[in-house]
Design a protein around this motif. Sequence first.
Motif, PDB file in Angstrom:
ATOM      1  N   ASP A  17       0.830  -1.206   0.000  1.00  0.00           N
ATOM      2  CA  ASP A  17       0.000   0.000   0.000  1.00  0.00           C
ATOM      3  C   ASP A  17       0.864   1.257   0.000  1.00  0.00           C
ATOM      4  OD1 ASP A  17      -2.220  -1.607   0.076  1.00  0.00           O
ATOM      5  OD2 ASP A  17      -2.494  -1.437   2.244  1.00  0.00           O
ATOM      6  N   GLU A  18       1.904   1.236   0.821  1.00  0.00           N
ATOM      7  CA  GLU A  18       2.768   2.410   0.899  1.00  0.00           C
ATOM      8  C   GLU A  18       3.453   2.680  -0.431  1.00  0.00           C
ATOM      9  OE1 GLU A  18       6.798   3.951   3.066  1.00  0.00           O
ATOM     10  OE2 GLU A  18       6.518   1.914   2.388  1.00  0.00           O
ATOM     11  N   LEU A  20       2.567   1.816  -3.461  1.00  0.00           N
ATOM     12  CA  LEU A  20       1.617   2.278  -4.468  1.00  0.00           C
ATOM     13  C   LEU A  20       1.250   3.742  -4.267  1.00  0.00           C
ATOM     14  CD1 LEU A  20      -0.775  -0.801  -4.739  1.00  0.00           C
ATOM     15  CD2 LEU A  20       0.894  -0.019  -6.429  1.00  0.00           C
ATOM     16  N   LEU A  21       1.069   4.142  -3.025  1.00  0.00           N
ATOM     17  CA  LEU A  21       0.617   5.507  -2.784  1.00  0.00           C
ATOM     18  C   LEU A  21       1.747   6.527  -2.840  1.00  0.00           C
ATOM     19  CD1 LEU A  21      -2.106   4.442  -0.374  1.00  0.00           C
ATOM     20  CD2 LEU A  21      -2.482   6.015  -2.249  1.00  0.00           C
ATOM     21  N   SER A  24       1.988   7.019  -6.329  1.00  0.00           N
ATOM     22  CA  SER A  24       0.894   7.895  -6.757  1.00  0.00           C
ATOM     23  C   SER A  24       1.257   9.359  -6.545  1.00  0.00           C
ATOM     24  CB  SER A  24      -0.384   7.559  -5.982  1.00  0.00           C
ATOM     25  OG  SER A  24      -0.812   6.253  -6.261  1.00  0.00           O
ATOM     26  N   MET A  25       1.941   9.639  -5.437  1.00  0.00           N
ATOM     27  CA  MET A  25       2.395  11.002  -5.173  1.00  0.00           C
ATOM     28  C   MET A  25       3.354  11.461  -6.263  1.00  0.00           C
ATOM     29  SD  MET A  25       2.504  13.543  -2.769  1.00  0.00           S
ATOM     30  CE  MET A  25       2.376  12.891  -1.109  1.00  0.00           C
ATOM     31  N   ILE A  62      -3.560  12.495  -0.608  1.00  0.00           N
ATOM     32  CA  ILE A  62      -2.987  11.216  -1.037  1.00  0.00           C
ATOM     33  C   ILE A  62      -2.457  10.433   0.164  1.00  0.00           C
ATOM     34  CG2 ILE A  62      -1.123  10.164  -2.375  1.00  0.00           C
ATOM     35  CD1 ILE A  62      -1.429  12.454  -4.388  1.00  0.00           C
ATOM     36  N   TRP A  63      -1.759  11.127   1.056  1.00  0.00           N
ATOM     37  CA  TRP A  63      -1.195  10.437   2.215  1.00  0.00           C
ATOM     38  C   TRP A  63      -2.263  10.007   3.216  1.00  0.00           C
ATOM     39  CZ3 TRP A  63       3.490   8.582   3.783  1.00  0.00           C
ATOM     40  CH2 TRP A  63       4.539   8.765   2.872  1.00  0.00           C
ATOM     41  N   VAL A  65      -5.219   8.979   2.435  1.00  0.00           N
ATOM     42  CA  VAL A  65      -5.754   7.746   1.859  1.00  0.00           C
ATOM     43  C   VAL A  65      -4.822   6.584   2.171  1.00  0.00           C
ATOM     44  CG1 VAL A  65      -6.225   6.547  -0.307  1.00  0.00           C
ATOM     45  CG2 VAL A  65      -7.072   8.863   0.040  1.00  0.00           C
ATOM     46  N   PHE A  66      -3.526   6.812   2.040  1.00  0.00           N
ATOM     47  CA  PHE A  66      -2.547   5.765   2.323  1.00  0.00           C
ATOM     48  C   PHE A  66      -2.686   5.236   3.742  1.00  0.00           C
ATOM     49  CE2 PHE A  66       1.786   5.440   4.306  1.00  0.00           C
ATOM     50  CZ  PHE A  66       1.954   4.090   4.031  1.00  0.00           C
ATOM     51  N   LEU A  69      -5.748   3.094   4.256  1.00  0.00           N
ATOM     52  CA  LEU A  69      -5.545   1.749   3.727  1.00  0.00           C
ATOM     53  C   LEU A  69      -4.662   0.931   4.659  1.00  0.00           C
ATOM     54  CD1 LEU A  69      -4.982   2.476  -0.064  1.00  0.00           C
ATOM     55  CD2 LEU A  69      -6.985   1.425   0.996  1.00  0.00           C
ATOM     56  N   GLN A  70      -3.671   1.571   5.229  1.00  0.00           N
ATOM     57  CA  GLN A  70      -2.759   0.881   6.137  1.00  0.00           C
ATOM     58  C   GLN A  70      -3.508   0.282   7.314  1.00  0.00           C
ATOM     59  OE1 GLN A  70       0.107   3.492   7.981  1.00  0.00           O
ATOM     60  NE2 GLN A  70       0.059   2.249   9.812  1.00  0.00           N
TER      61      GLN A  70
END
Length: 287
Positions: A17-18, A20-21, A24-25, A62-63, A65-66, A69-70
Amino acid sequence: MSESEARLHERKHFWRDELLLILSMVIFVVVVYALDNALQPVFTPATLLLAGVLLAIIPAGIWLVFFNLQDRAEPEPKGYVLAIFGLGALLAAAIGIPVAESLFRVSHWIHTSTVATILGGILVVGFTQEFLKYAAVRYSIYHTDEFDEPTDGVIYATAAGLGYATVLNIQFVVANGGVDLGAGVIRMAVVALAQATFSGITGYFLGRAKFESEPIWWMPLGITLAAVFNGLFNWLQGIVIRPTVTLSGASNNAWLGLVLATLVALLTTGLLLWLVRRNIKHLQTQA
């Protein structure tokens, strides 16, 4: 499988997850930079300011959301996460920035020498920022039932850091009457990555302090480590992005700054992931 074991199993997806995000950043920065170069939009002063403020907010989104998910095993209430985000922003605007700029006037001397940059970055900027982000968690959500596992320290501290980063970025935009979109989006991503990363260090120490009997020096150590990393990163960032002068002119190294921030975020969060998992396993053996 116990509830705590289920949480630990679920966090095996943390690194994916980390990655990917964070990617994304970086993709967000690349897209904005490319669109700015391709379209070369013309802004009025008002729309340039508005665009800059919008760009200042997006990295934090964005963070956030990360970290949602975590924490899939037991999702944190979005209201609490946003409240800590807002508290971090409020402390930055009401205390952090005035202390740095009005009381210590760091912008007037922090870049005068290497020693001033490092010591000022750690003792003034670093400690001010990291203590306020610590306070945003320690004197609010920390005492509630929602702070119910070690990883919550990282999640809520990072939310506070993102709030702090957003205010820093908005202040930069407003102070300059807007920013060049290409260079501006890189700077904003770097600030968000850095503030989130160093807050995570303090958050790890908060999580340990909540669920284990740590010595009195435990939290001061955590804040100090976060402040030291904060100051050293800003010093290295200044070296990395320093313009390179050649026969063909000067080149801006802002992209190298983004690479540095991304690597630091990946390495630090990976270390925190390992430490938190080890801590949870230790707590399970004592249960």
